[in-house]
Scaffold this motif. Structure first.
Motif, PDB file in Angstrom:
ATOM      1  N   ARG A 127       0.576  -2.431  -8.453  1.00  0.00           N
ATOM      2  CA  ARG A 127       1.410  -1.747  -7.456  1.00  0.00           C
ATOM      3  C   ARG A 127       2.793  -2.383  -7.328  1.00  0.00           C
ATOM      4  O   ARG A 127       3.807  -1.692  -7.327  1.00  0.00           O
ATOM      5  CB  ARG A 127       0.720  -1.769  -6.090  1.00  0.00           C
ATOM      6  CG  ARG A 127      -0.399  -0.773  -5.946  1.00  0.00           C
ATOM      7  CD  ARG A 127      -0.985  -0.857  -4.553  1.00  0.00           C
ATOM      8  NE  ARG A 127      -2.108   0.053  -4.396  1.00  0.00           N
ATOM      9  CZ  ARG A 127      -2.904   0.069  -3.336  1.00  0.00           C
ATOM     10  NH1 ARG A 127      -2.683  -0.771  -2.337  1.00  0.00           N
ATOM     11  NH2 ARG A 127      -3.903   0.927  -3.264  1.00  0.00           N
ATOM     12  N   LEU A 154       6.157  -1.738   0.588  1.00  0.00           N
ATOM     13  CA  LEU A 154       5.812  -1.700  -0.830  1.00  0.00           C
ATOM     14  C   LEU A 154       7.060  -1.550  -1.690  1.00  0.00           C
ATOM     15  O   LEU A 154       7.212  -2.229  -2.715  1.00  0.00           O
ATOM     16  CB  LEU A 154       4.838  -0.544  -1.102  1.00  0.00           C
ATOM     17  CG  LEU A 154       4.457  -0.314  -2.568  1.00  0.00           C
ATOM     18  CD1 LEU A 154       3.850  -1.565  -3.191  1.00  0.00           C
ATOM     19  CD2 LEU A 154       3.479   0.861  -2.686  1.00  0.00           C
ATOM     20  N   ASN A 155       7.964  -0.675  -1.293  1.00  0.00           N
ATOM     21  CA  ASN A 155       9.174  -0.476  -2.089  1.00  0.00           C
ATOM     22  C   ASN A 155      10.069  -1.718  -2.073  1.00  0.00           C
ATOM     23  O   ASN A 155      10.699  -2.059  -3.078  1.00  0.00           O
ATOM     24  CB  ASN A 155       9.947   0.741  -1.593  1.00  0.00           C
ATOM     25  CG  ASN A 155      10.713   1.429  -2.709  1.00  0.00           C
ATOM     26  OD1 ASN A 155      10.152   1.716  -3.766  1.00  0.00           O
ATOM     27  ND2 ASN A 155      11.994   1.679  -2.489  1.00  0.00           N
ATOM     28  N   LYS A 197       5.098   2.640   1.924  1.00  0.00           N
ATOM     29  CA  LYS A 197       6.060   2.528   0.822  1.00  0.00           C
ATOM     30  C   LYS A 197       7.479   2.304   1.327  1.00  0.00           C
ATOM     31  O   LYS A 197       8.244   1.528   0.758  1.00  0.00           O
ATOM     32  CB  LYS A 197       6.004   3.785  -0.042  1.00  0.00           C
ATOM     33  CG  LYS A 197       6.793   3.680  -1.336  1.00  0.00           C
ATOM     34  CD  LYS A 197       6.640   4.952  -2.165  1.00  0.00           C
ATOM     35  CE  LYS A 197       5.223   5.108  -2.662  1.00  0.00           C
ATOM     36  NZ  LYS A 197       5.054   6.331  -3.483  1.00  0.00           N
ATOM     37  N   ASP A 218       3.757   6.326   5.835  1.00  0.00           N
ATOM     38  CA  ASP A 218       4.652   7.339   5.287  1.00  0.00           C
ATOM     39  C   ASP A 218       4.288   8.736   5.768  1.00  0.00           C
ATOM     40  O   ASP A 218       5.153   9.580   5.987  1.00  0.00           O
ATOM     41  CB  ASP A 218       4.630   7.296   3.755  1.00  0.00           C
ATOM     42  CG  ASP A 218       5.586   6.241   3.204  1.00  0.00           C
ATOM     43  OD1 ASP A 218       6.069   5.413   4.002  1.00  0.00           O
ATOM     44  OD2 ASP A 218       5.844   6.242   1.996  1.00  0.00           O
ATOM     45  N   TYR A 258       0.846  -1.191   0.000  1.00  0.00           N
ATOM     46  CA  TYR A 258       0.000   0.000   0.000  1.00  0.00           C
ATOM     47  C   TYR A 258       0.881   1.239   0.000  1.00  0.00           C
ATOM     48  O   TYR A 258       1.961   1.244   0.593  1.00  0.00           O
ATOM     49  CB  TYR A 258      -0.937  -0.014   1.218  1.00  0.00           C
ATOM     50  CG  TYR A 258      -1.906  -1.174   1.167  1.00  0.00           C
ATOM     51  CD1 TYR A 258      -3.160  -1.027   0.587  1.00  0.00           C
ATOM     52  CD2 TYR A 258      -1.546  -2.437   1.638  1.00  0.00           C
ATOM     53  CE1 TYR A 258      -4.040  -2.098   0.494  1.00  0.00           C
ATOM     54  CE2 TYR A 258      -2.415  -3.513   1.547  1.00  0.00           C
ATOM     55  CZ  TYR A 258      -3.663  -3.338   0.976  1.00  0.00           C
ATOM     56  OH  TYR A 258      -4.520  -4.404   0.871  1.00  0.00           O
ATOM     57  N   GLU A 259       0.414   2.292  -0.668  1.00  0.00           N
ATOM     58  CA  GLU A 259       1.217   3.506  -0.821  1.00  0.00           C
ATOM     59  C   GLU A 259       1.629   4.097   0.523  1.00  0.00           C
ATOM     60  O   GLU A 259       2.697   4.682   0.650  1.00  0.00           O
ATOM     61  CB  GLU A 259       0.442   4.549  -1.637  1.00  0.00           C
ATOM     62  CG  GLU A 259       0.247   4.184  -3.097  1.00  0.00           C
ATOM     63  CD  GLU A 259       1.552   4.139  -3.878  1.00  0.00           C
ATOM     64  OE1 GLU A 259       2.487   4.883  -3.513  1.00  0.00           O
ATOM     65  OE2 GLU A 259       1.634   3.355  -4.838  1.00  0.00           O
ATOM     66  N   GLU A 260       0.778   3.952   1.536  1.00  0.00           N
ATOM     67  CA  GLU A 260       1.106   4.528   2.845  1.00  0.00           C
ATOM     68  C   GLU A 260       2.189   3.742   3.580  1.00  0.00           C
ATOM     69  O   GLU A 260       2.671   4.180   4.631  1.00  0.00           O
ATOM     70  CB  GLU A 260      -0.144   4.642   3.721  1.00  0.00           C
ATOM     71  CG  GLU A 260      -0.872   3.350   3.967  1.00  0.00           C
ATOM     72  CD  GLU A 260      -2.033   3.154   3.008  1.00  0.00           C
ATOM     73  OE1 GLU A 260      -3.095   2.683   3.461  1.00  0.00           O
ATOM     74  OE2 GLU A 260      -1.882   3.474   1.815  1.00  0.00           O
ATOM     75  N   GLU A 270      11.117   2.962  -5.946  1.00  0.00           N
ATOM     76  CA  GLU A 270      11.630   4.314  -5.774  1.00  0.00           C
ATOM     77  C   GLU A 270      12.889   4.301  -4.920  1.00  0.00           C
ATOM     78  O   GLU A 270      13.041   3.464  -4.030  1.00  0.00           O
ATOM     79  CB  GLU A 270      10.584   5.205  -5.107  1.00  0.00           C
ATOM     80  CG  GLU A 270       9.324   5.401  -5.921  1.00  0.00           C
ATOM     81  CD  GLU A 270       8.322   6.288  -5.202  1.00  0.00           C
ATOM     82  OE1 GLU A 270       8.683   6.847  -4.136  1.00  0.00           O
ATOM     83  OE2 GLU A 270       7.190   6.413  -5.692  1.00  0.00           O
TER      84      GLU A 270
END
Length: 389
Positions: free
Chosen positions: A344, A310-311, A171, A281, A167-169, A350
């Motif tokens: 995703r 996620l990363n 990352k 994040d 999930y983006e939060e 990143e």
């Protein structure tokens, strides 16, 4: 929490199941258990034990420590422990399943003691089942079992991927070393302030944080007080049992938060609560570091993750470049489906900017106290070894 239902999409793997033991998979001939957490053992009960007794050709394959942990759980009652077959780590094993041959290799997963990934190779296909795992960029290059004899990576057809934090939060996560450094720094500081100060470690799972015990013992020369049940659980795992004790007079505890050795007269407890979900994040950005959250003068929350961010997932997928990715953890109530998760985790990872890297200034100002050599957990009755790093 795993939502995997045991069966694989590949026709070649139709006779095996992993981390799920309900009636819908009991026609299978071989079963694989990545680790002994309850959400990966659904259906592993007395009726399944009876099935194995009635069909001795059916086996459960796992690591040595997973078998050791399982044998101490209530659900193992009535099981013939010979039906759990231990496979050594990092060695290809040729199994006969329904008259055919299946090559299986166990790979350390970095989630908890005994946790492994399974690499299945059969009829020119190659499938990786991660179970719960945590790998960061520096760990991935160590996966020699995923390389061919000429040093090139094996072609992975499908990765069944732990997407707990896809999930983006979530990352970016601090490394395990950074989390351990923060824990050790706070313990050392608190114990130094007053001879009556004690530390109460609050852990969110029955087991998965043993590397913390080992690091405390190595770096602070202090054992951690645990319950008699924990002593029994770890008694055959030499690298853990040497770091814990049943002596309540020590100053670092992972027993009961209300025990007299923690809350007794004259004691000044500091609760250190290890957690992951809080440290999104946005928290990292707003609080300028992200390893700590001071709840009050008697409690600190410190980040510690046993699943990949996620990363980290994106880095893992990019490195292995599989033909297909199958996420198997879909969090309920998030509105996320399989297609969204695949999109995703297959994006380019990143590189964290300096401002977004979750490193707390209190922890980064001192040299890491952790040894470079990874801790190996070994069962005293075998030479099989499992690294948490």
């Amino acid at each position: 929490m795993s939502t995997f239902k045991g069966l694989f999409d590949e026709e070649e793997l139709k006779h095996i199941a992993a981390d799920y033991f309900e009636p819908s998979v009991r026609h299978c001939e071989a079963f694989f258990l990545s680790h002994a957490h309850m959400d990966h053992m659904s259906g592993l009960n007395s009726s399944f034990g009876h099935l194995l007794k009635q069909n001795p050709e059916k086996k459960i394959y796992c690591s040595l420590i997973t078998k050791e942990f399982f044998s101490k759980l209530d659900i193992s009652s009535g099981f013939d422990m010979n039906s759990l077959v231990v496979l050594d780590i990092g060695v290809p094993h040729l199994l006969t399943v329904c008259g055919g041959y299946l090559t299986v290799t166990l790979i350390p997963a970095g989630h908890c003691p005994g946790s492994v990934m399974f690499l299945f190779e059969i009829q020119n296909i190659c499938v990786l089942f991660t179970g719960d795992f945590r790998y960061d960029a520096k760990d991935i290059s160590k996966l020699k079992v995923l390389k061919c004899s000429d040093g090139t990576l094996k072609k992975i057809d499908n990765i069944y991927l732990d997407t707990t934090f896809a999930y983006e939060e979530y990352k970016h996560f601090p490394s395990r070393d950074q989390s351990l450094q923060a824990i050790l720094t706070e313990i050392k500081k608190w114990l130094k302030e007053d001879k009556n100060n004690v530390v109460n470690l609050q852990l969110p799972a029955r087991f998965a944080y043993e590397f913390v015990f080992v690091s405390i013992h190595q770096m602070l020369n202090s054992k951690v007080h645990v319950t008699p049940a924990k002593l029994e659980l770890y008694k055959n795992i030499s690298d853990i049992i040497g770091s814990i004790t049943g002596d309540p007079s020590v100053r670092i505890h992972a027993c009961s938060a209300q025990a007299s050795c923690v809350r007794g007269q004259g004691k000044h407890p500091l609760t250190i609560r290890l957690c992951t979900m809080l440290f999104k994040d946005s928290f990292v950005q707003n609080y300028g570091g992200g390893l700590y959250k001071n709840c009050d003068s008697s409690e600190i929350k410190i980040f510690y993750a046993t699943h990949s961010s996620l990363n980290e997932l994106r880095t893992f997928v990019k490195y292995l470049s599989p033909r297909k990715v199958t996420p198997f953890v879909i969090q309920p109530g998030t509105g996320v489906n399989l297609e969204i998760l695949i999109d995703r985790v297959t994006k380019t990872p990143e590189v964290p900017t300096k401002s977004s890297q979750p490193i707390d200034s209190k922890a980064s100002s001192t040299q890491s106290p952790l040894k470079k050599k990874p801790v190996i957990f070994m069962n005293t009755n075998s030479r099989s070894q499992i690294s948490l790093k």
